[in-house]
Design a protein around this motif. Sequence first.
Motif, PDB file in Angstrom:
ATOM      1  N   ALA A  50     -33.235 -12.757 -31.767  1.00 19.49           N
ATOM      2  CA  ALA A  50     -33.078 -11.683 -30.780  1.00 19.49           C
ATOM      3  C   ALA A  50     -33.005 -10.323 -31.464  1.00 19.49           C
ATOM      4  N   GLU A  99     -35.883  -9.449 -25.563  1.00 21.10           N
ATOM      5  CA  GLU A  99     -35.130 -10.585 -26.079  1.00 21.10           C
ATOM      6  C   GLU A  99     -34.316 -11.280 -24.998  1.00 21.10           C
ATOM      7  N   VAL A 102     -34.253 -15.164 -24.988  1.00 20.11           N
ATOM      8  CA  VAL A 102     -33.516 -15.688 -26.139  1.00 20.11           C
ATOM      9  C   VAL A 102     -32.008 -15.544 -25.919  1.00 20.11           C
ATOM     10  N   MET A 103     -31.580 -14.391 -25.442  1.00 21.49           N
ATOM     11  CA  MET A 103     -30.161 -14.162 -25.208  1.00 21.49           C
ATOM     12  C   MET A 103     -29.635 -15.048 -24.086  1.00 21.49           C
TER      13      MET A 103
END
Length: 333
Positions: free
Chosen positions: A97, A107, A110-111
């Motif tokens: 990220a 991101e 991903v987070m």
Amino acid sequence: GGWVQYTYSIGSSIWMVLVLEQWYSFTKDEDYKKSFLLPILQKTYSVLRERFLVNVGGRYEIILSVSPEINNADYSSWVKNSTYDVSIIKAFLKLYAKYLRADGKDEAEVMQILENMPQEPIGEEGYWLAQDMPLSESHRHMSHCMPIFPLQMLDFLNVDDKRIMENTLQNLEKYGTSMWVGFSFVWMSVLYACTADGENALKYLKEFSDGFVSANGFNLNGDYMQKGYSTFDYRPFTLEANGMLAEAVQEMLMQYHHGILRLFPAIPKTWQEEGCSFKGFYLNKDIKVSAALGNGKIECIIENTIDGQELQVLAFGKLKTVCLQKGQNILIF
């Protein structure tokens, strides 16, 4: 060959990727980053997301999770959400990220995965091997200690983290060293260095050197002279423990974690009384540190190639923030 669960595990693969990233974080080689690192990070994320993580009611679970070298590679070696896999994957997601943000990319996905990853399995006795699997016997592989070292996800200066770290090591001590091998002793030394316990860090280095090292300096991994350190008395030649011994000594003398340079954070009483020093330890390609301890004082020389960098330095329990000038910077504690 044997140990297929670990040789081809997602956790072990991602651990290697994290090591590759460390090379860039030290060298800042932009060609390496562009041509090699970023594609590896992207491919790793794709494989992780598509093949190893399952969304269960909004939370993610790890398919075919393992904790290295438990249960002798039989069917029961497959576990649910091992501390090894969970901690490594979370460290990778956080890192990936960061690279996406730096490149101006989104991101959010991903987070979202990171925020919904399972917690590392833990109890009053510290970290467990896996979900529903606390450490219950002497075990040679400290894989459940990954959040402590090498991932450095915990900070001993934090009260809650300190309790987890100390409880985890006390539980390892509880079950003893009968099923340990050479690398277990040096890994334990590094873990104690992370908790600022220089006496035990040195103790395990001495036991490793006394019981597991051949005349030519190679690690034979077993208690081949049958000195009582372990029930394994074979002598397979391996190399990793020698490297971790050097790592342990360095961690005893100097640490750089969570943005703080720590001088002599885990030295035993004898080193403090007799004096000790180190020279030319790098924080990164721009900052090199040397320091000497003697007569109750520390003199530290920090060589820096860039003007104006701020650095926090901790010694004797005192924290200083210094603005580094290009060239040599001398600190006295």
